[in-house]
Scaffold this motif. Structure first.
Motif, mmCIF file in Angstrom:
data_model
loop_
_atom_site.group_PDB
_atom_site.id
_atom_site.type_symbol
_atom_site.label_atom_id
_atom_site.label_comp_id
_atom_site.label_asym_id
_atom_site.label_seq_id
_atom_site.Cartn_x
_atom_site.Cartn_y
_atom_site.Cartn_z
ATOM 1 N N UNK A 52 -32.741 99.962 -74.880
ATOM 2 C CA UNK A 52 -32.218 101.150 -75.553
ATOM 3 C C UNK A 52 -32.336 102.391 -74.698
ATOM 4 N N UNK A 53 -33.447 102.521 -73.999
ATOM 5 C CA UNK A 53 -33.624 103.669 -73.101
ATOM 6 C C UNK A 53 -32.612 103.639 -71.959
ATOM 7 N N UNK A 54 -32.407 102.460 -71.381
ATOM 8 C CA UNK A 54 -31.440 102.342 -70.283
ATOM 9 C C UNK A 54 -30.027 102.689 -70.732
ATOM 10 N N UNK A 55 -29.629 102.169 -71.876
ATOM 11 C CA UNK A 55 -28.274 102.432 -72.381
ATOM 12 C C UNK A 55 -28.124 103.903 -72.757
ATOM 13 N N UNK A 56 -29.120 104.479 -73.408
ATOM 14 C CA UNK A 56 -29.039 105.893 -73.785
ATOM 15 C C UNK A 56 -28.963 106.787 -72.557
ATOM 16 N N UNK A 57 -29.776 106.488 -71.547
ATOM 17 C CA UNK A 57 -29.704 107.262 -70.307
ATOM 18 C C UNK A 57 -28.320 107.148 -69.667
ATOM 19 N N UNK A 58 -27.741 105.954 -69.691
ATOM 20 C CA UNK A 58 -26.404 105.780 -69.128
ATOM 21 C C UNK A 58 -25.365 106.575 -69.927
ATOM 22 N N UNK A 59 -25.461 106.554 -71.244
ATOM 23 C CA UNK A 59 -24.496 107.283 -72.069
ATOM 24 C C UNK A 59 -24.560 108.789 -71.808
ATOM 25 N N UNK A 60 -25.758 109.325 -71.674
ATOM 26 C CA UNK A 60 -25.897 110.754 -71.383
ATOM 27 C C UNK A 60 -25.361 111.054 -69.988
ATOM 28 N N UNK A 61 -25.696 110.201 -69.022
ATOM 29 C CA UNK A 61 -25.206 110.389 -67.652
ATOM 30 C C UNK A 61 -23.688 110.288 -67.604
ATOM 31 N N UNK A 62 -23.137 109.326 -68.314
ATOM 32 C CA UNK A 62 -21.685 109.143 -68.363
ATOM 33 C C UNK A 62 -21.003 110.391 -68.942
ATOM 34 N N UNK A 63 -21.595 110.957 -69.976
ATOM 35 C CA UNK A 63 -21.060 112.184 -70.574
ATOM 36 C C UNK A 63 -21.087 113.336 -69.561
ATOM 37 N N UNK A 64 -22.199 113.478 -68.853
ATOM 38 C CA UNK A 64 -22.302 114.547 -67.852
ATOM 39 C C UNK A 64 -21.311 114.339 -66.706
ATOM 40 N N UNK A 65 -21.146 113.079 -66.271
ATOM 41 C CA UNK A 65 -20.162 112.790 -65.224
ATOM 42 C C UNK A 65 -18.740 113.109 -65.688
ATOM 43 N N UNK A 66 -18.457 112.875 -66.967
ATOM 44 C CA UNK A 66 -17.114 113.178 -67.473
ATOM 45 C C UNK A 66 -16.868 114.685 -67.494
ATOM 46 N N UNK A 67 -17.900 115.464 -67.790
ATOM 47 C CA UNK A 67 -17.758 116.926 -67.718
ATOM 48 C C UNK A 67 -17.494 117.348 -66.278
ATOM 49 N N UNK A 68 -18.234 116.754 -65.335
ATOM 50 C CA UNK A 68 -18.027 117.063 -63.922
ATOM 51 C C UNK A 68 -16.622 116.681 -63.473
ATOM 52 N N UNK A 69 -16.136 115.534 -63.909
ATOM 53 C CA UNK A 69 -14.778 115.102 -63.553
ATOM 54 C C UNK A 69 -13.729 116.041 -64.145
ATOM 55 N N UNK A 70 -13.984 116.547 -65.336
ATOM 56 C CA UNK A 70 -13.062 117.504 -65.952
ATOM 57 C C UNK A 70 -12.975 118.772 -65.111
ATOM 58 N N UNK A 71 -14.108 119.242 -64.645
ATOM 59 C CA UNK A 71 -14.116 120.430 -63.783
ATOM 60 C C UNK A 71 -13.408 120.126 -62.465
#
Length: 115
Positions: A52-71
């Motif tokens: 659960x910790x690994x998946x949650x960390x990935x989901x948060x990281x994925x969200x942050x990467x998507x914000x970076x890609x949007x920029x």
């Protein structure tokens, strides 16, 4: 990894990883389903906490990467970033789910650790 007396531990861990694909059916479910499964089952199945910790960390990281890609869309390379992120968001849960079914905890590469 410690011994888990629950015979369904590997199955629940695999479901936890694969539940990220629920987002393809219901948009927000890919983020909520893994976290809900983790929170509901981590006390019954102690080994599920690491997954659960690994998946949650990935989901948060994925969200942050998507914000970076949007920029980065304004610079012209954001599309490539989204393409890479899309591929990783399919490959990582599959590898994690397969490893979980074998009783292994697999840390997603490129993940920022928050929890």
């Amino acid at each position: 990894m410690q011994y888990d007396p629950n015979p369904n531990a590997n199955t629940w861990a695999m479901i936890l990883h694969f539940s990220q694909f629920a987002g393809y059916v219901v948009p927000i479910a890919g983020f909520l389903a893994p976290i809900v499964i983790w929170q509901l089952k981590k006390d019954d199945i102690p080994s599920l906490d690491a997954h659960g910790r690994n998946v949650t960390n990935w989901l948060i990281t994925e969200f942050l990467f998507s914000i970076l890609c949007t920029i980065l869309l304004f610079v012209g390379i954001g599309f490539l970033g989204f393409l890479i992120l899309a591929v990783l968001s399919v490959i990582f849960p599959i590898i994690g789910g397969i490893k979980a079914s074998q009783g292994e905890v697999w840390k997603y590469p490129l993940t920022i650790h928050f929890v």
